[in-house]
Design an enzyme around this catalytic site. Structure first.
Site, PDB file in Angstrom:
ATOM      1  N   HIS A 143      -2.545 -63.712  36.298  1.00  0.00           N
ATOM      2  CA  HIS A 143      -3.518 -64.538  35.565  1.00  0.00           C
ATOM      3  C   HIS A 143      -3.726 -65.854  36.310  1.00  0.00           C
ATOM      4  CE1 HIS A 143      -0.670 -67.484  33.658  1.00  0.00           C
ATOM      5  NE2 HIS A 143       0.176 -66.481  33.700  1.00  0.00           N
ATOM      6  N   ASP A 155       3.002 -70.299  37.746  1.00  0.00           N
ATOM      7  CA  ASP A 155       2.549 -69.567  36.572  1.00  0.00           C
ATOM      8  C   ASP A 155       1.039 -69.750  36.395  1.00  0.00           C
ATOM      9  OD1 ASP A 155       2.662 -68.053  34.254  1.00  0.00           O
ATOM     10  OD2 ASP A 155       3.152 -69.752  32.975  1.00  0.00           O
ATOM     11  N   GLU A 189      -4.369 -65.585  29.978  1.00  0.00           N
ATOM     12  CA  GLU A 189      -3.023 -65.140  29.592  1.00  0.00           C
ATOM     13  C   GLU A 189      -2.296 -66.204  28.795  1.00  0.00           C
ATOM     14  OE1 GLU A 189       1.335 -64.605  29.849  1.00  0.00           O
ATOM     15  OE2 GLU A 189       0.129 -66.264  30.600  1.00  0.00           O
ATOM     16  N   GLU A 190      -2.475 -67.462  29.184  1.00  0.00           N
ATOM     17  CA  GLU A 190      -1.767 -68.542  28.494  1.00  0.00           C
ATOM     18  C   GLU A 190      -2.232 -68.684  27.048  1.00  0.00           C
ATOM     19  OE1 GLU A 190       0.763 -69.691  29.599  1.00  0.00           O
ATOM     20  OE2 GLU A 190       0.696 -69.691  31.780  1.00  0.00           O
ATOM     21  N   GLU A 216       4.510 -62.243  36.911  1.00  0.00           N
ATOM     22  CA  GLU A 216       4.630 -63.405  36.024  1.00  0.00           C
ATOM     23  C   GLU A 216       5.608 -64.426  36.587  1.00  0.00           C
ATOM     24  OE1 GLU A 216       3.882 -65.318  33.764  1.00  0.00           O
ATOM     25  OE2 GLU A 216       2.259 -64.346  32.705  1.00  0.00           O
ATOM     26  N   HIS A 292       5.611 -74.840  33.507  1.00  0.00           N
ATOM     27  CA  HIS A 292       4.646 -75.399  32.546  1.00  0.00           C
ATOM     28  C   HIS A 292       4.664 -76.928  32.521  1.00  0.00           C
ATOM     29  CE1 HIS A 292       3.621 -71.751  29.741  1.00  0.00           C
ATOM     30  NE2 HIS A 292       3.373 -71.510  31.023  1.00  0.00           N
TER      31      HIS A 292
END
Length: 833
Positions: A143, A155, A189-190, A216, A292
């Site tokens: 993603h 990510d 995706e998030e 991922e 993140h």
């Protein structure tokens, strides 16, 4: 014969052995797993090209769903690269590209349970197939979207960069594939797995997919771990075992992840549950401290990590795309598989049913061996004393953890992991030794020492044989660890039976004993390093309700119990353990004093290795309406959530107005306490703060309209709504007493309540989406003067001119540099119908 070992040569030698094994386990992670791969050839995966893709994707900036960066710039960049690859591809392949913008909804039990609705989100789909086409396909998924305010390098931009380079490498090969390879660059995706749902349930190519690989991240760089497979497709694991050049896989990680202990999920769930497709889930797990956050930048991902990931995924995709089993994948669905890598060098894998047989045979042999000793004279309570020592150890260490949390020193080990070992590890070892030392001195005072050593070895063997049987009966593939923990010690005991009967512990006995235990101890230390590498950073984002010191202390006690199992008998074999006990106690006391003094600050702003505290701030304006539509209450403030157990205690000295005098009260009459949750995680964050602030006036305010109210059969009322607003919104529904939410137009039509009883709907959209239309149907038992249902809608402004107010900007600037403070504006409107 040699004399019995004195206290200077017994327990310290065992401790030195364990420290050596630990060091070797670390070497396996840090050196064996980080050896640079061979240089790429002209038809091999090129990490340098992949890094170029990665740098360009992250240069776009945060790619939040609905933003121009995600929906236009990132998509255009991907299309540009794909078209360039297509122009240079050989005649052996055909490349097709499709831009999908699906709309749909589904319910999921993740994070307490909620329903997700998406509109006009973006997928970039590429199919590489033989020139004459292919009936079946394997899917590779990444993603390109990111969470707000972060560059999202690990990510998951690095995975998309790896996939671009794999597409480039495969397209230039003159060898034709047997099956198609579909590359899904998924753009949402998030937003809790929305784009993968849109693809697997709506795209025409999805019907041809027989297996998938999902890429991922739960950390930044390092080695990618296979932590989920299947379900029930052992041939997929075998494909990874055969093809992967740098394997790293663990069924233990799979069972831990699927237990729900880690508050995360991946697209694997969507393909498994909604597509009924088997697959492999891989993720980078190193350095989860900056996952993140704004520090997740491309320069922190080593080129060697990219090369290893590319080598592995390219090899596995090629293997699957030329496998006869792919076309008939459903025929090979027969049970789970036990799999684990050996120091990152190779993977052992075998069907779970074979593992079950091996486990039961191992346990049966152990029980048969132990049954021969039942009638022998023996000290009473050997097994119960071992269990008692474990319980005492657990209680003692958890009391220390509770005390540390109570005085406000939680997470002192977050930046300095050795502190947790020095504090909880030494406390666990000292308590264990103390219990057995007292038992030896008072309870078994006149019993032969070598006999006691033999007895307590058998006690540990008995306990692990029982644990092996129970775990196997529960169907846990991780029971293979218990098999190691029974088989190797039993073999060791049988091989050095005569040495066990000698008085005292000779050097020959200790050397042979340690050699026999080498394999299980080394593997458990290797596994424990992986577990702590994954779990320690998670404690910094696990919410305000779970004391992280208690969790980590519990893990340390468990591993101490495991590692001490077959060394308890040394307490009875050596002359004295006083020196070891004093040393462990001294380290514990010194560490505890230092922790209580606050010398170990939990967080770090070190540029090379930051370990920030996560804080989310939402500048919120709230309006509460009555049944007639009148505003009965309104306020505005900055709503603050600290993502760990320490809350805002460390921030208050830097920003004095953020303190416990502004703790957020719960609006009992409103769903989710009248607070603008972006996801239903209220049960993880019960401590919030609300700093009064000016009202915000978004340039694109939310519009919430009741379109119709229709009486339905069986005392039901259908309310239809239209909503327009920013790209992210949260809908909360609370039926009043006497009313039941029976149906709605979302998901499969059956409402799914979140934890706590309210209903939560997460909404997101891409560009140019039509207004959101939905209806809810309530069954009403009697007339209600105060209405039958409360609906609230929260609008979240994650990007653009409405994202941050001047007051929010000013507050964020005052936060210390060891925090990652993510802020945005939002509104909350409550209506009664």
């Amino acid at each position: 014969p040699l004399l019995p070992l004195s206290e200077a040569r017994g327990a310290p030698l065992v401790l030195l052995y364990l420290l050596g094994l630990r060091a070797l386990a670390q070497v396996s992670h840090r050196q064996l797993l980080s050896q640079p791969p061979a240089a790429a050839g002209p038809r091999d995966f090129s990490a340098s090209r992949a890094r170029g893709y990665l740098d360009n994707i992250t240069a776009i900036g945060p790619r939040t769903v609905g933003s121009p960066e995600n929906e236009v710039l990132a998509v255009n960049y991907l299309l540009e690269q794909i078209r360039g690859i297509e122009r240079e591809s050989t005649d052996a392949h055909k490349i097709s590209v499709d831009i999908q913008r699906p709309t749909g909804s589904f319910s999921i039990d993740f994070l307490g349970g909620f329903t997700s609705y998406y509109a006009n989100i973006t997928n970039v789909v590429v199919k590489l197939e033989p020139r004459n086409g292919a009936e079946h396909a394997v899917l590779s998924n990444c993603h390109f979207d990111s969470v707000p305010n972060t560059p999202g390098a690990s990510d998951d931009a690095v995975s998309c960069a790896v996939m671009l380079e794999i597409l480039n490498t495969l397209s230039k090969s003159s060898e034709s594939l047997q099956h198609a390879v579909i590359f899904l660059f998924n753009g949402a995706e998030e937003n809790i797995l929305q784009a993968s749902h849109g693809f697997i349930t709506q795209h025409e190519w999805a019907k041809s997919i027989r297996a998938f690989i999902n890429l991922e991240a739960a950390g930044v760089g390092g080695k990618e771990l296979v932590f989920q497979t299947g379900p029930e497709n052992p041939w997929l694991v075998q494909a990874y075992v055969v093809a992967a050049k740098h394997p790293f896989a663990s069924v233990v990680a799979q069972e831990i992840f699927q237990s729900g202990i880690i508050p995360a999920d991946t697209d694997f769930r969507i393909y498994r549950d909604f597509g009924n497709v088997p697959g492999i889930d891989l993720a980078f797990i190193e350095n989860g401290y900056i996952y993140h956050t704004e520090y997740d930048t491309s320069d922190r991902i080593l080129t060697d990590s990219i090369q290893r990931a590319g080598d592995n995924i390219l090899a596995v995709l090629k293997y699957l795309a030329t496998s006869e089993k792919l076309a008939k994948s459903f025929e090979y669905r027969h049970g789970n598989v036990v799999f684990f890598d050996i120091l990152g060098l190779f993977v052992l894998a075998y069907p779970a049913r074979v593992g079950t047989i091996m486990n039961y045979i191992t346990a049966a042999i152990a029980f048969f061996y132990l049954s021969k000793k039942v009638l022998q004279p023996k000290p009473r309570g050997k097994s119960s004393l071992t269990l008692t020592s474990w319980v005492c150890t657990l209680v003692a260490v958890l009391l220390v953890a509770v005390f540390v949390s109570f005085i406000g020193r939680a997470l002192s080990w977050y930046t300095h992991f050795y502190v947790s070992v020095s504090l909880y590890g030494t406390a666990a070892a000292a308590t264990l030794i103390l219990v057995h030392m007292l038992a030896k001195k008072f309870f078994y005072k006149n019993v032969n020492e070598h006999f006691l050593g033999d007895v307590f070895f058998d006690a540990s063997l008995m306990i692990w044989s029982i644990v092996l049987t129970v775990m196997t009966q529960m169907g846990l593939c991780s029971a293979f660890i218990c098999t190691l923990w029974v088989a190797f010690p039993l073999l060791t005991k049988l091989m050095i039976h005569k040495e066990f009967s000698q008085k005292g512990a000779t050097i020959k006995f200790i050397v042979m004993y340690m050699l026999g235990m080498f394999v299980p101890y080394l593997y458990v230390l290797y596994l424990s390093w992986t577990v702590f590498e994954m779990f320690t950073p998670v404690m910094g984002r696990s919410g305000s309700e779970i004391p992280p010191d208690v969790v980590l202390a519990g893990f340390i006690v468990i591993f101490t119990m495991i590692l001490s199992s077959y060394f308890i008998n040394f307490i009875y074999l050596v002359k004295s353990t006083k020196t070891t006990l004093v040393a462990l106690t001294s380290v514990f006391v010194v560490t505890l004093v230092l922790v209580c003094s606050g010398i170990f600050f939990p967080y770090s702003s070190d540029a090379a290795n930051p370990k920030p505290k996560r804080v989310f701030l939402q500048h919120t304006s709230r309006r509460f309406h009555d049944l007639d539509g009148n505003v009965v209450k309104s306020d505005s403030g900055i709503w603050i959530n600290g993502f760990d157990y320490n809350g805002i205690s460390h921030i208050t000295p830097h920003v004095p107005e953020i303190n416990d005098t502004i703790r957020t009260p719960c609006e009992e009459q409103a769903p989710f306490c009248g607070l603008p949750w972006i996801l239903p995680v209220h049960f993880m964050f019960r401590k919030n703060w609300y700093l009064p602030a000016r009202e915000i006036l978004p340039r694109s305010p939310i519009q919430f309209k009741l379109l119709s109210k229709k009486l339905m059969p069986w005392n039901s009322v259908r309310l239809s709504f239209e909503v327009s607003g920013p790209s992210h919104m949260s809908l909360y529904v609370r039926p009043h007493a006497g009313s039941t939410l029976s149906r709605w137009s979302l998901g499969d039509g059956m409402p799914v309540a979140s934890l706590g009883g309210d209903y939560f709907v997460f909404y997101s959209r891409g560009l140019h989406a039509a207004p959101w239309h939905f209806w809810v149907e309530l069954t009403v038992s009697a007339k209600h003067s105060d209405g039958i249902v409360s609906l609230a809608i929260a609008a979240h402004y994650f990007f653009g001119e409405d994202q941050k107010s001047p007051q929010l900007y000013a507050l964020l600037e005052r936060f210390p540099d060891w925090t990652f403070s993510s802020g945005w504006s939002c509104t909350y409107d409550l209506f009664v119908f």
